[in-house]
Write a protein that holds these residues in place. Structure first.
Motif, PDB file in Angstrom:
ATOM      1  N   THR A 152       1.058  -1.055   0.114  1.00 12.43           N
ATOM      2  CA  THR A 152       0.114  -0.022   0.039  1.00 12.43           C
ATOM      3  C   THR A 152       0.914   1.216   0.101  1.00 12.43           C
ATOM      4  OG1 THR A 152      -1.664  -1.304   1.075  1.00 12.43           O
ATOM      5  CG2 THR A 152      -1.798   1.320   1.329  1.00 12.43           C
ATOM      6  N   LEU A 153       1.892   1.144   0.654  1.00 11.90           N
ATOM      7  CA  LEU A 153       2.799   2.468   0.596  1.00 11.90           C
ATOM      8  C   LEU A 153       3.395   2.880  -0.486  1.00 11.90           C
ATOM      9  CD1 LEU A 153       4.440   4.665   2.847  1.00 11.90           C
ATOM     10  CD2 LEU A 153       6.330   2.784   2.702  1.00 11.90           C
ATOM     11  N   LEU A 154       3.872   1.834  -1.157  1.00 13.02           N
ATOM     12  CA  LEU A 154       4.520   1.809  -2.414  1.00 13.02           C
ATOM     13  C   LEU A 154       4.040   2.370  -3.492  1.00 13.02           C
ATOM     14  CD1 LEU A 154       7.234  -0.710  -2.562  1.00 13.02           C
ATOM     15  CD2 LEU A 154       7.523   1.381  -1.758  1.00 13.02           C
ATOM     16  N   THR A 155       2.447   2.167  -3.574  1.00 12.21           N
ATOM     17  CA  THR A 155       1.262   2.423  -4.718  1.00 12.21           C
ATOM     18  C   THR A 155       0.717   3.597  -4.348  1.00 12.21           C
ATOM     19  OG1 THR A 155      -0.003   0.821  -3.647  1.00 12.21           O
ATOM     20  CG2 THR A 155       1.342   0.059  -5.262  1.00 12.21           C
ATOM     21  N   THR A 156       0.517   3.901  -2.932  1.00 13.64           N
ATOM     22  CA  THR A 156      -0.132   5.152  -2.790  1.00 13.64           C
ATOM     23  C   THR A 156       0.363   6.382  -2.854  1.00 13.64           C
ATOM     24  OG1 THR A 156      -1.510   3.686  -0.908  1.00 13.64           O
ATOM     25  CG2 THR A 156      -1.369   6.336  -0.589  1.00 13.64           C
ATOM     26  N   GLY A 159       6.042   8.394  -6.520  1.00 17.63           N
ATOM     27  CA  GLY A 159       7.559   8.028  -6.300  1.00 17.63           C
ATOM     28  C   GLY A 159       8.521   9.521  -5.666  1.00 17.63           C
ATOM     29  N   GLN A 160       8.078  10.369  -6.296  1.00 17.98           N
ATOM     30  CA  GLN A 160       9.013  11.792  -6.037  1.00 17.98           C
ATOM     31  C   GLN A 160       8.776  12.063  -4.230  1.00 17.98           C
ATOM     32  OE1 GLN A 160      10.716  12.997  -7.900  1.00 17.98           O
ATOM     33  NE2 GLN A 160      11.792  14.677  -6.884  1.00 17.98           N
ATOM     34  N   LEU A 162       8.114   9.411  -2.185  1.00 20.21           N
ATOM     35  CA  LEU A 162       8.765   8.316  -1.338  1.00 20.21           C
ATOM     36  C   LEU A 162      10.171   8.647  -1.549  1.00 20.21           C
ATOM     37  CD1 LEU A 162       6.954   5.388  -3.258  1.00 20.21           C
ATOM     38  CD2 LEU A 162       6.814   5.930  -0.835  1.00 20.21           C
ATOM     39  N   LEU A 163      10.714   9.251  -2.327  1.00 18.63           N
ATOM     40  CA  LEU A 163      12.171   9.556  -2.475  1.00 18.63           C
ATOM     41  C   LEU A 163      12.569  10.926  -1.591  1.00 18.63           C
ATOM     42  CD1 LEU A 163      12.813   9.223  -6.340  1.00 18.63           C
ATOM     43  CD2 LEU A 163      13.828   7.691  -4.606  1.00 18.63           C
ATOM     44  N   GLU A 164      11.814  11.787  -1.729  1.00 19.38           N
ATOM     45  CA  GLU A 164      12.128  13.006  -0.772  1.00 19.38           C
ATOM     46  C   GLU A 164      11.540  13.402   0.378  1.00 19.38           C
ATOM     47  OE1 GLU A 164      12.018  15.889  -3.920  1.00 19.38           O
ATOM     48  OE2 GLU A 164      13.307  14.912  -5.443  1.00 19.38           O
ATOM     49  N   ASP A 165      10.243  12.711   0.812  1.00 19.06           N
ATOM     50  CA  ASP A 165       9.424  13.565   1.929  1.00 19.06           C
ATOM     51  C   ASP A 165       9.496  12.235   2.892  1.00 19.06           C
ATOM     52  OD1 ASP A 165       7.912  14.487   3.783  1.00 19.06           O
ATOM     53  OD2 ASP A 165       6.331  15.233   2.043  1.00 19.06           O
ATOM     54  N   GLU A 166      10.563  12.224   3.770  1.00 18.28           N
ATOM     55  CA  GLU A 166      10.434  11.178   4.642  1.00 18.28           C
ATOM     56  C   GLU A 166       9.354  11.190   5.686  1.00 18.28           C
ATOM     57  OE1 GLU A 166      11.857   7.474   6.656  1.00 18.28           O
ATOM     58  OE2 GLU A 166      12.114   8.488   4.513  1.00 18.28           O
ATOM     59  N   LYS A 167       9.137  12.540   6.148  1.00 15.02           N
ATOM     60  CA  LYS A 167       8.065  12.775   7.254  1.00 15.02           C
ATOM     61  C   LYS A 167       6.847  12.204   6.670  1.00 15.02           C
ATOM     62  CE  LYS A 167       5.995  16.376   9.960  1.00 15.02           C
ATOM     63  NZ  LYS A 167       6.136  17.711  10.272  1.00 15.02           N
ATOM     64  N   GLN A 168       6.411  12.435   5.324  1.00 14.53           N
ATOM     65  CA  GLN A 168       5.211  11.875   4.901  1.00 14.53           C
ATOM     66  C   GLN A 168       5.105  10.539   4.831  1.00 14.53           C
ATOM     67  OE1 GLN A 168       1.930  12.567   1.405  1.00 14.53           O
ATOM     68  NE2 GLN A 168       3.716  14.080   1.378  1.00 14.53           N
ATOM     69  N   LEU A 247      -5.813  12.639 -13.404  1.00 10.11           N
ATOM     70  CA  LEU A 247      -5.478  13.537 -12.452  1.00 10.11           C
ATOM     71  C   LEU A 247      -4.045  13.079 -11.771  1.00 10.11           C
ATOM     72  CD1 LEU A 247      -8.683  13.134 -10.337  1.00 10.11           C
ATOM     73  CD2 LEU A 247      -8.132  15.062 -11.978  1.00 10.11           C
ATOM     74  N   PRO A 248      -3.276  14.188 -11.070  1.00 10.68           N
ATOM     75  CA  PRO A 248      -2.076  13.845 -10.438  1.00 10.68           C
ATOM     76  C   PRO A 248      -2.219  13.021  -9.339  1.00 10.68           C
ATOM     77  CG  PRO A 248      -2.926  16.100  -9.676  1.00 10.68           C
ATOM     78  CD  PRO A 248      -4.120  15.775 -10.986  1.00 10.68           C
ATOM     79  N   GLY A 249      -1.273  12.358  -9.017  1.00  9.59           N
ATOM     80  CA  GLY A 249      -1.171  11.454  -8.044  1.00  9.59           C
ATOM     81  C   GLY A 249      -1.023   9.904  -8.454  1.00  9.59           C
ATOM     82  N   ALA A 250      -0.636   9.118  -7.468  1.00 13.93           N
ATOM     83  CA  ALA A 250      -0.352   7.388  -7.648  1.00 13.93           C
ATOM     84  C   ALA A 250      -1.690   6.707  -7.257  1.00 13.93           C
ATOM     85  CB  ALA A 250       0.629   7.250  -6.663  1.00 13.93           C
ATOM     86  N   HIS A 251      -1.620   5.409  -7.204  1.00 16.60           N
ATOM     87  CA  HIS A 251      -2.815   4.739  -6.874  1.00 16.60           C
ATOM     88  C   HIS A 251      -3.791   5.434  -5.773  1.00 16.60           C
ATOM     89  CE1 HIS A 251      -5.377   1.338  -7.621  1.00 16.60           C
ATOM     90  NE2 HIS A 251      -5.390   0.962  -6.437  1.00 16.60           N
ATOM     91  N   GLY A 252      -3.090   5.958  -5.078  1.00 16.31           N
ATOM     92  CA  GLY A 252      -4.019   6.472  -3.912  1.00 16.31           C
ATOM     93  C   GLY A 252      -4.316   7.849  -4.067  1.00 16.31           C
TER      94      GLY A 252
END
Length: 272
Positions: A152-156, A159-160, A162-168, A247-252
């Motif tokens: 769920t994390l990897l698809t919600t 990629g940007q 996941l790479l840059e926003d550790e807090k989120q 629309l913008p965004g990933a699967h989530g």
């Protein structure tokens, strides 16, 4: 309780044109409230029905496996029990599969439809996920919670992020830590996975869209690894009254970009 013997928990809000919101895998009904879509539809003059699909608490979780015929049958039974003769059906991910089959089996119940992050042919990424889930179920009889959180994390998130926003990323991991409590029992996760697997591997699925005669919005998120725009566009073009929106965004994207998602859906339901 439906004729199938399965108890389905539901909630009705508002008054007006009936709209039913059909969630994705393991998606609790409260997610529709958190993303704001339910309240926006109520404010727009709709009666909104949300429900927990079989397997998701507090509804029943019959013994696995499930089929999409089971899932669509539950929705048809719920609408019949509620006395709703025709509704707008909005499906997200697995809920899109349910909506597709409902309109094919009970076209009388569907006035129009939104297929969000769940329409189109199977991509290589999605096929790999289906194979992994099937192998885990075959080997252990269950889907481990850690695997579901990672998936769920990897698809919600895009990629940007996941790479840059550790807090989120950490915030989402904490949120997904409660995922175990979503399921009424381990049969729920296994059952919904097997239903999706059977549906997505049906070779006649895309061709059958030609028989769907109601207006359909096919909504894709630009970074969706499961149903990217190129796949969703195939579905939209196969539908006699299909409309395609990216629309913008990933699967989530429903949860990460709620304003854009809500605007697209309201625009489809209330065209100017």
């Amino acid at each position: 309780m439906l004729d199938s013997g399965v108890r389905i928990a539901y909630e009705r809000r508002g008054a007006g044109q009936p709209v039913v919101l059909v969630g994705g895998t393991g998606m609790p009904p409260v997610a529709w409230e958190l993303c704001g879509l339910r309240d926006a539809l109520v404010d727009a003059g709709c009666e909104v029905v949300t429900y927990a699909a079989r397997g998701v608490a507090p509804s029943d979780a019959p013994s696995a496996p499930y089929s999409m015929a089971d899932m669509a049958g539950d929705l048809a039974g719920l609408l019949d029990v509620l006395g709703i003769r025709s509704a707008v059906v909005i499906g997200y991910s697995l809920g899109s599969f349910t909506a597709e089959l409902l309109v094919r089996k009970r076209p009388d119940l569907v006035r129009s439809m939104v297929l969000m992050a769940g329409a189109g042919p199977v991509t290589g990424v999605l096929e790999a996920v289906l194979d992994a889930e099937a192998e885990l179920i075959g080997a252990t009889g269950r889907l481990p919670a850690a695997f579901l959180r990672l998936q769920t994390l990897l698809t919600t998130l895009p990629g940007q992020v996941l790479l840059e926003d550790e807090k989120q990323v950490r915030a989402w991991l904490e949120l997904l830590g409660a995922q175990d409590d979503i399921w009424a029992s381990p049969d729920g996760a296994v059952g919904q996975s097997t239903a999706a697997d059977g549906w997505l591997r049906d070779p006649g699925r895309i061709a059958a869209l030609a028989d769907v005669l109601v207006p359909v919005l096919v909504l894709a998120f630009e970074a969706d690894l499961y149903f990217p725009p190129r796949a969703a566009k195939v579905a939209a073009e196969a539908l006699p009254q299909g409309t395609f929106v990216t629309l913008p965004g990933a699967h989530g994207g429903l949860l990460t970009h709620p304003a854009e998602t809500t605007a697209a859906i309201l625009g489809f339901l209330t065209p100017s």
